[in-house]
Design a protein around this motif. Sequence first.
Motif, PDB file in Angstrom:
ATOM      1  N   GLN A   1     -11.870   4.045   7.565  1.00 57.41           N
ATOM      2  CA  GLN A   1     -10.892   4.861   6.861  1.00 57.41           C
ATOM      3  C   GLN A   1      -9.585   4.102   6.650  1.00 57.41           C
ATOM      4  O   GLN A   1      -8.958   4.184   5.587  1.00 57.41           O
ATOM      5  N   SER A   2      -9.171   3.343   7.653  1.00 55.45           N
ATOM      6  CA  SER A   2      -7.949   2.546   7.525  1.00 55.45           C
ATOM      7  C   SER A   2      -8.103   1.493   6.442  1.00 55.45           C
ATOM      8  O   SER A   2      -7.167   1.229   5.676  1.00 55.45           O
ATOM      9  N   GLY A   3      -9.288   0.901   6.368  1.00 53.11           N
ATOM     10  CA  GLY A   3      -9.548  -0.094   5.333  1.00 53.11           C
ATOM     11  C   GLY A   3      -9.450   0.497   3.940  1.00 53.11           C
ATOM     12  O   GLY A   3      -8.892  -0.120   3.027  1.00 53.11           O
ATOM     13  N   VAL A   4      -9.985   1.715   3.771  1.00 59.15           N
ATOM     14  CA  VAL A   4      -9.913   2.398   2.481  1.00 59.15           C
ATOM     15  C   VAL A   4      -8.446   2.660   2.105  1.00 59.15           C
ATOM     16  O   VAL A   4      -8.027   2.423   0.975  1.00 59.15           O
ATOM     17  N   THR A   5      -7.684   3.155   3.079  1.00 66.14           N
ATOM     18  CA  THR A   5      -6.267   3.432   2.832  1.00 66.14           C
ATOM     19  C   THR A   5      -5.522   2.167   2.410  1.00 66.14           C
ATOM     20  O   THR A   5      -4.726   2.175   1.459  1.00 66.14           O
ATOM     21  N   PHE A   6      -5.777   1.073   3.113  1.00 65.96           N
ATOM     22  CA  PHE A   6      -5.103  -0.187   2.806  1.00 65.96           C
ATOM     23  C   PHE A   6      -5.466  -0.674   1.405  1.00 65.96           C
ATOM     24  O   PHE A   6      -4.595  -1.109   0.633  1.00 65.96           O
ATOM     25  N   LEU A   7      -6.755  -0.603   1.053  1.00 66.92           N
ATOM     26  CA  LEU A   7      -7.184  -1.073  -0.263  1.00 66.92           C
ATOM     27  C   LEU A   7      -6.579  -0.225  -1.373  1.00 66.92           C
ATOM     28  O   LEU A   7      -6.196  -0.747  -2.433  1.00 66.92           O
ATOM     29  N   GLN A   8      -6.500   1.089  -1.156  1.00 65.96           N
ATOM     30  CA  GLN A   8      -5.900   1.953  -2.164  1.00 65.96           C
ATOM     31  C   GLN A   8      -4.439   1.593  -2.406  1.00 65.96           C
ATOM     32  O   GLN A   8      -3.996   1.485  -3.557  1.00 65.96           O
ATOM     33  N   LYS A   9      -3.680   1.414  -1.312  1.00 63.79           N
ATOM     34  CA  LYS A   9      -2.263   1.067  -1.432  1.00 63.79           C
ATOM     35  C   LYS A   9      -2.096  -0.309  -2.081  1.00 63.79           C
ATOM     36  O   LYS A   9      -1.231  -0.514  -2.939  1.00 63.79           O
ATOM     37  N   THR A  10      -2.930  -1.247  -1.675  1.00 60.76           N
ATOM     38  CA  THR A  10      -2.829  -2.608  -2.204  1.00 60.76           C
ATOM     39  C   THR A  10      -3.145  -2.632  -3.698  1.00 60.76           C
ATOM     40  O   THR A  10      -2.459  -3.297  -4.483  1.00 60.76           O
ATOM     41  N   PHE A  11      -4.198  -1.901  -4.088  1.00 64.14           N
ATOM     42  CA  PHE A  11      -4.589  -1.862  -5.507  1.00 64.14           C
ATOM     43  C   PHE A  11      -3.490  -1.240  -6.345  1.00 64.14           C
ATOM     44  O   PHE A  11      -3.151  -1.739  -7.436  1.00 64.14           O
ATOM     45  N   GLN A  12      -2.901  -0.156  -5.849  1.00 64.01           N
ATOM     46  CA  GLN A  12      -1.793   0.480  -6.575  1.00 64.01           C
ATOM     47  C   GLN A  12      -0.632  -0.490  -6.747  1.00 64.01           C
ATOM     48  O   GLN A  12      -0.022  -0.581  -7.816  1.00 64.01           O
ATOM     49  N   ALA A  13      -0.317  -1.241  -5.677  1.00 63.56           N
ATOM     50  CA  ALA A  13       0.789  -2.196  -5.741  1.00 63.56           C
ATOM     51  C   ALA A  13       0.505  -3.317  -6.726  1.00 63.56           C
ATOM     52  O   ALA A  13       1.380  -3.721  -7.505  1.00 63.56           O
TER      53      ALA A  13
ATOM     54  N   LYS B   1       3.483  -5.485  -7.570  1.00 64.66           N
ATOM     55  CA  LYS B   1       4.202  -5.414  -6.296  1.00 64.66           C
ATOM     56  C   LYS B   1       3.312  -5.951  -5.194  1.00 64.66           C
ATOM     57  O   LYS B   1       2.097  -6.113  -5.380  1.00 64.66           O
ATOM     58  N   LEU B   2       3.903  -6.206  -4.044  1.00 66.32           N
ATOM     59  CA  LEU B   2       3.156  -6.704  -2.886  1.00 66.32           C
ATOM     60  C   LEU B   2       3.268  -5.682  -1.762  1.00 66.32           C
ATOM     61  O   LEU B   2       4.375  -5.243  -1.410  1.00 66.32           O
ATOM     62  N   TYR B   3       2.113  -5.281  -1.207  1.00 67.62           N
ATOM     63  CA  TYR B   3       2.073  -4.292  -0.134  1.00 67.62           C
ATOM     64  C   TYR B   3       1.321  -4.884   1.051  1.00 67.62           C
ATOM     65  O   TYR B   3       0.282  -5.534   0.882  1.00 67.62           O
ATOM     66  N   SER B   4       1.842  -4.650   2.270  1.00 61.59           N
ATOM     67  CA  SER B   4       1.172  -5.202   3.444  1.00 61.59           C
ATOM     68  C   SER B   4       1.473  -4.382   4.686  1.00 61.59           C
ATOM     69  O   SER B   4       2.493  -3.679   4.760  1.00 61.59           O
ATOM     70  N   TRP B   5       0.562  -4.474   5.655  1.00 58.08           N
ATOM     71  CA  TRP B   5       0.798  -3.962   6.995  1.00 58.08           C
ATOM     72  C   TRP B   5       1.279  -5.115   7.867  1.00 58.08           C
ATOM     73  O   TRP B   5       1.051  -6.287   7.562  1.00 58.08           O
ATOM     74  N   ALA B   6       1.914  -4.774   8.972  1.00 57.91           N
ATOM     75  CA  ALA B   6       2.322  -5.803   9.935  1.00 57.91           C
ATOM     76  C   ALA B   6       2.231  -5.236  11.348  1.00 57.91           C
ATOM     77  O   ALA B   6       2.409  -4.037  11.571  1.00 57.91           O
ATOM     78  N   PHE B   7       1.925  -6.116  12.288  1.00 58.04           N
ATOM     79  CA  PHE B   7       1.828  -5.778  13.699  1.00 58.04           C
ATOM     80  C   PHE B   7       2.601  -6.822  14.508  1.00 58.04           C
ATOM     81  O   PHE B   7       2.927  -7.898  13.993  1.00 58.04           O
ATOM     82  N   PHE B   8       2.832  -6.508  15.771  1.00 58.13           N
ATOM     83  CA  PHE B   8       3.385  -7.527  16.659  1.00 58.13           C
ATOM     84  C   PHE B   8       2.435  -8.712  16.740  1.00 58.13           C
ATOM     85  O   PHE B   8       1.224  -8.539  16.913  1.00 58.13           O
ATOM     86  N   ARG B   9       2.992  -9.901  16.615  1.00 61.45           N
ATOM     87  CA  ARG B   9       2.229 -11.134  16.828  1.00 61.45           C
ATOM     88  C   ARG B   9       3.110 -12.108  17.592  1.00 61.45           C
ATOM     89  O   ARG B   9       4.279 -12.314  17.225  1.00 61.45           O
ATOM     90  N   PRO B  10       2.585 -12.712  18.667  1.00 58.83           N
ATOM     91  CA  PRO B  10       3.393 -13.700  19.399  1.00 58.83           C
ATOM     92  C   PRO B  10       3.802 -14.839  18.475  1.00 58.83           C
ATOM     93  O   PRO B  10       3.000 -15.324  17.679  1.00 58.83           O
ATOM     94  N   ASN B  11       5.062 -15.246  18.582  1.00 58.12           N
ATOM     95  CA  ASN B  11       5.580 -16.274  17.687  1.00 58.12           C
ATOM     96  C   ASN B  11       6.651 -17.059  18.433  1.00 58.12           C
ATOM     97  O   ASN B  11       7.828 -16.688  18.439  1.00 58.12           O
ATOM     98  N   LYS B  12       6.243 -18.141  19.056  1.00 64.02           N
ATOM     99  CA  LYS B  12       7.166 -18.952  19.842  1.00 64.02           C
ATOM    100  C   LYS B  12       8.284 -19.525  18.978  1.00 64.02           C
ATOM    101  O   LYS B  12       9.443 -19.597  19.399  1.00 64.02           O
TER     102      LYS B  12
END
Length: 423
Positions: A346-358, A363-374
Amino acid sequence: MNGRGILRRAIAERVAANVRTIYPRNPSPHLSTSAVDPSRDPAPLTGEGDRPGGRWTRPAAMRCWNLHEFSSDVEELRLVENACVPPLVKPTQVLIQVAASSINPIDISLMGGYGSELLKLFKNVQEGMDSFQLPSFNTNPTFPIILGRDFSGSVVDVGANVTSCRRGDQVWGSVGPEQSGSFAEYLAVDETLISRKPRNIGHRESAAFPYAAQTLMSALNAVCVSPDNCVGKRVLVQGGSGGVGSLAIQLFSRWRSHVTTTCSVRSVGLVSSLGADEVYDYKQGDIMDQLHSRERFDIILHSMFGEDNKLPLDLLKSNSGARYVTLAPPLLRETDRRGLAAGVAQSGVTFLQKTFQAVLEQKLYSWAFFRPNKAALSEMSTLIEDGNLRSVIDSVYQFEQLPEALRHFRDDSKQGKVIIGMS
């Protein structure tokens, strides 16, 4: 004494003098200079010496806060006085004596079991990669759990292959939500998760930055935002008084962007002092009507973790390569609600819908999460030392007061980070 004996004695005395110079009897630990009253920070070391190869005696036990079952009730946390000090299970790990930590929204969510299945799967995959074995697909939670993401403290032991730090170094960092946390006196982490803390601030102030800073950089990298493409751009930061939002306002302001943000009326003065050009109280009237009445934005950062993303894409400029990134993707929430497979689908479907609309609107649409970054930690350290970035701290609690601190963190009236000091 003959001439040969005199020569041997002279050589021995010279060698002894050189040894005392290299390894003094009472070596000074590598303490960072702090603009904060040093009495606020605990002693950095419990071992003997800070040089490579120096002796260090592992404590018999440590204190930590354990969670034995998922619950939103902070009274379920238990202070354990005789927990085992974590071993260094990999040669690239270091043991940190935690001087301070801080509370993040993810800690509150994890208490209630947020994302437990998917996070346990991530942990199993990582452990499988580390041991060169197939990962376990058992997603049942393993208790007890230690919460806490941010930490600032001293390196007290190092693995055989550690090259970036040594005992006595003052460091900061954060761990992901799938890992054992920092609400403990000691924490074992890979050396890639730490960096030298800023020299001009103490541990308590340092603990306000790492998780929020690395999450912010993950978001900016997801939509290719950098100082080079921000000059003169209109930026909307939703949730400007939070940990990520307050850092984002400072960075975008420094990068000469026009910054609009939302917050409660109590935080208007705070976010304005950080560099926000326009501020909207999200509790006054229809915030969407107010935002739609203004010129469209080049960049939107939805930084409100755990809250539904209600900012529409049409707030972005059309046909201009405008960028939208959210730190509140539905992935963990959907896997909790629907189960692992259905939630991911379901999350994949939501992401693809938002991305396709963008894409249709350029436009550019993306999700982001915490990622370690020294590298991000090192960059933030430089900005802080140069006076270009400051922390926003609401309050400081002692380690024994963690339940009280968590209750206060849930209070909408707080402004900035809630810090946990070890002494």
